[in-house]
Structure formats: structure tokens, C-alpha cells
Design an enzyme around this catalytic site. Structure first.
Site, mmCIF file in Angstrom:
data_model
loop_
_atom_site.group_PDB
_atom_site.id
_atom_site.type_symbol
_atom_site.label_atom_id
_atom_site.label_comp_id
_atom_site.label_asym_id
_atom_site.label_seq_id
_atom_site.Cartn_x
_atom_site.Cartn_y
_atom_site.Cartn_z
ATOM 1 C CG ASP A 1 0.521 37.458 11.635
ATOM 2 O OD1 ASP A 1 0.448 36.231 11.487
ATOM 3 O OD2 ASP A 1 1.262 38.198 10.960
ATOM 4 C CE LYS B 1 -6.942 35.731 9.619
ATOM 5 N NZ LYS B 1 -5.784 36.599 9.941
ATOM 6 N N GLY C 1 -1.159 30.866 9.545
ATOM 7 C CA GLY C 1 -0.977 30.081 10.762
ATOM 8 C C GLY C 1 -1.952 30.535 11.820
ATOM 9 C CG HIS C 2 -5.723 30.274 11.834
ATOM 10 N ND1 HIS C 2 -5.328 31.559 11.545
ATOM 11 C CD2 HIS C 2 -6.657 29.961 10.915
ATOM 12 C CE1 HIS C 2 -6.012 32.003 10.497
ATOM 13 N NE2 HIS C 2 -6.813 31.050 10.095
ATOM 14 C CD GLN D 1 -2.547 34.773 3.900
ATOM 15 O OE1 GLN D 1 -3.489 34.594 3.160
ATOM 16 N NE2 GLN D 1 -1.788 33.776 4.297
#
Length: 422
Positions: A13, A16, A40-41, A220
Site C-alpha cells: 500500500d 506503487k 490493489g493499485h 504487496q
């Protein structure tokens, strides 16, 4: 050919997605090497918030080919949802989204096994229940289902039926879930038919490509790495740079730059030790101002001060050549900012994480304080435009980690970036 890799330096988180989006301007291929829909991006395009879980954010750049490598575990239902989201945004996906033949497939069976495991352990690890761990377990037990199996219906159906039978026999699934699970499997079969066109031999794409720039994307963060993280509170893959070779077939010796992404503070989702976690107003403010909710689960993230012990460890593990520092603007209203510079354990002071990695619940963080800048930095364009207090904070981190910080994010939008080139 230039190859760059982007690695999360903390517990994930770190932002990225925005950095991948930024650097993909110069890339013709963006490739991801591990993880699955548990990532999740979040990026912004024309002020529209877009969340991608499996497809690299390079998809937003119309000339980028996006590769989902063999080290990933792919959820076909989730992938189709993301593809449809991109289509609605009029983003071309045909011949641009490529799923490797030998990536492993997350089925509804794996998701239900994950759910059952978390229920039986009281959610001790705090997984996303996306079926990631069970899918990797099947991979290493040599009974997994791979993307290439989706191309032959009879083979796929045989493997699904065999896996479901084993799950029932081994009590991996609650009996009351079986009826719903079987309905989900029918949806799964239909979905696999729709994603067949995206399944390719990506090894040939990477190695036969005449395209000059490849960007490698991790999910991650290093502290969730199955080998180097805070085990057992980790993910099920190697999210450090060491996973690139096995997850894409690109040896680390071919990579020109490895860029570590760090937040200006630290966050963590799920269970496990977190040395600098805050339970006071500073922690609450970091979460509130930083909008710290998981892009995949929506769970509130645990917040804490920047941890230099972790950062130095991460820099070594990954062989970082550069750092991108994100969310510096979240500190705009903080009067005092702290950095953990060492740990106290059993009466001794240490700055070596590996010594105490198995005992992080019993350490005491030692902090150094910095004066906040109490001003808005979101419109700064150059490093020297930042308040002197912000400059000192960045320079301290850079000097201690001994890796240059050459990208600084000062807001969520694409343009809110400072390039600190030396």
C-alpha cells in the site's frame, strides 16, 4: 533495452500504482511477477479514480503491453471485471493484456478454502480471502490449475472436479457453502471462455521483443515477502526483487534499476507485528488525512511513523538503486514528525532488522523527532520549492538508507510529482 523494477519497500500500500503509471510513460511493456487479486493499485486519470487489482496500471497507457507473469495467481472472474472496466473507459485491451500460459488459476474452490481457513483461525493472519494462499499451496503441492489448462475445456473440468472432490473429502470447505460454491463454479466456467484470448506464451513476448523499455511491477511489499517478511503474517509469494526471476523469467542481472516505493510514514493491513504503529491522535490523523483504506478490502490500514530499520533492510534485500517517496503531503498539518531509527530489545539497541525479525512484538522503537512544515506542498514543482523542514526530512531518510530519493509524490493526481534528480 532498459528494464526497471518497482518494489514495495514496506508492508504494501505504498502507492506503487501511481509510480508505475508515471514510469510507464516510457515503457512499452509493463509486467507483473507475483501475487493476484489481493493487491490493489489506485490511480487517477482525468480526475477519475481507477482501481486495478491484477492488471498492471500500465494498461492506462495506450501503447503499453501488460503481462501477467507466471509467478502470479490469476482470478479469471476478477480479470474479466477489470477488462470490462477498461473497455468502459474506451481503453483498448485486445493484444495488450497478456496472461502467461503457466500462471496459476484461482478458482472459487480456493476462495472458499481461504474463507474456511480464516474462519477456523479467527482471522489470525488477516488475509483478503481472495484464494491466494490456497492457490499457491496447490501450486507447490503440484496439483494446481494453470492458465494453459483453461484452453482445453475437458482438462479444466477434470481438474476442477478432482480439486472439489479433494476439498470435500479433506473438510477444506464448510458443508453449508457447497451449494453456493457449485453455482460459483458454473460462473467460473463461463468466465474462462471469455478470457481465453488473453492467454499467451509471454516468455516469447519478453525475449523476442524489439521494444526498448520494460517496467516490472511488484504487488504487496517486502515486509510481506514469504521468506523475508514478518512470517507468518505475510503473503504467499516473493514480493521482493528476488521473485522477479521466477515470476517472469527475467534474471535480476538484466535489470538496470530497482526502485523501492516508500510512504513518508508506514501502514499495514491485516494481522502481524508493526513496531511503529500509532494508537493516538497522530495515528488517527494519518489514517484520516491519508484516506488509509485498503484498495482491495476496504479495511482501515494501521498507521505508524516511518521505520528506518525496515527501510534499510528492504533496501539491502531488494538491491534498491532509487527510492520513490509517496504521500509526503499527508504531513502538511503535523507539528512534529517522528522516524524510528533503531529498536530496543532485551536491553540492547539494534538497527538490524534480521536480528529481531521474529521478536518484533517485544521491541521498543527509538525515535528521532523532526519539525513539521505546517504548509501546503501540493503545488510545489521542484525540490527547492518544498519547505526547508520537508527538505530536511527527505535528506535525512536518503542519507540513512543510503539510496537516492529521486521521486517525491506530493498528492494523488498524476502531475503531483517532484523529480529530485541529482
Amino acid at each position: 533495452m532498459s528494464i526497471k523494477a518497482i518494489i514495495g519497500g514496506q508492508w504494501g500500500d505504498e502507492g506503487k500504482g501511481k509510480i508505475v503509471d508515471l514510469l510507464s510513460q516510457e515503457a512499452q511493456i509493463v509486467a507483473r511477477y507475483q501475487g493476484g487479486a489481493n493487491a490493489g493499485h489506485t490511480v487517477y486519470q482525468n480526475d477519475k479514480k481507477i482501481v486495478l487489482h491484477q492488471i498492471p496500471t500500465g494498461a492506462l497507457r495506450e501503447n503499453c503491453i501488460c503481462i501477467l507473469g507466471n509467478g502470479m495467481v490469476i482470478d479469471p472472474i476478477g480479470i474479466l471485471e477489470e477488462i470490462n472496466t477498461l473497455k468502459k473507459l474506451k481503453i483498448k485491451v485486445k493484444n495488450r493484456i497478456l496472461i502467461d500460459y503457466y500462471s496459476h488459476i484461482v478458482t472459487p474452490i480456493h476462495k472458499y478454502i481461504d474463507k474456511t481457513n480464516e474462519k477456523r483461525t479467527n482471522n489470525e493472519i488477516g488475509t483478503t480471502c481472495k484464494g491466494i494462499g490456497p492457490t499457491y499451496s496447490d501450486k507447490y503441492n503440484r496439483k494446481g490449475i494453470r492458465a494453459i489448462d483453461l484452453l482445453t475445456n475437458d482438462i479444466l473440468q477434470e481438474k476442477i472436479e478432482k480439486r472439489l472432490s479433494a476439498a470435500i473429502t479433506n473438510n477444506e470447505i464448510e458443508k453449508e457453502d457447497l451449494e453456493t460454491l457449485k453455482k460459483d463454479i458454473e460462473i467460473f466456467y463461463k468466465t474462462t471462455q471469455e478470457i481465453k484470448e488473453y492467454i499467451r506464451d509471454t516468455f516469447l513476448v519478453l525475449y523476442n521483443s524489439q521494444l526498448p523499455n520494460i517496467l516490472i511491477e511488484g504487488a504487496q511489499g517486502t515486509m510481506l515477502d514469504i521468506d523475508y517478511g514478518t512470517y507468518p503474517y505475510v503473503t504467499s509469494s516473493n514480493c521482493s526483487s528476488g521473485g522477479i526471476g521466477t515470476g517472469l523469467g527475467i534474471p535480476v542481472s538484466k535489470i538496470n534499476n530497482i526502485i523501492g516505493i516508500f510512504k513518508a510514514y508506514t501502514t499495514r493491513v491485516g494481522g502481524g507485528p508493526f513496531p511503529t504503529e500509532l494508537f493516538d491522535n497522530d495515528g488517527k490523523n494519518l489514517g484520516k488525512i491519508g484516506n488509509e483504506f485498503g484498495a482491495t478490502t476496504g479495511r482501515p490500514r494501521r498507521c505508524g511513523w516511518f521505520d528506518l530499520v525496515v527501510a534499510k533492510y528492504s533496501a539491502k534485500i531488494n538491491g534498491l538503486t532509487h527510492i520513490a517517496l509517496t504521500k509526503l503531503d499527508i504531513f502538511n498539518t503535523f507539528k512534529t514528525i517522528k522516524v524510528c531509527v533503531a529498536y530496543k530489545f532485551n536491553g540492547k539497541i539494534t538497527a538490524n532488522l534480521s536480528e529481531v525479525l521474529n521478536s518484533l512484538d517485544n521491541i521498543e522503537p527509538i525515535y528521532q523527532e523532526f519539525k513539521g512544515w505546517n504548509s501546503d506542498i501540493e503545488n510545489c514543482e521542484q525540490f527547492n520549492d518544498l519547505p526547508i523542514e520537508a527538505q530536511k526530512y527527505i535528506q535525512f531518510l536518503e542519507n540513512e538508507i543510503e539510496v537516492p530519493i529521486n521521486i517525491i509524490s506530493i498528492g494523488p493526481k498524476r502531475h503531483q510529482i517532484i523529480h529530485n534528480n541529482k
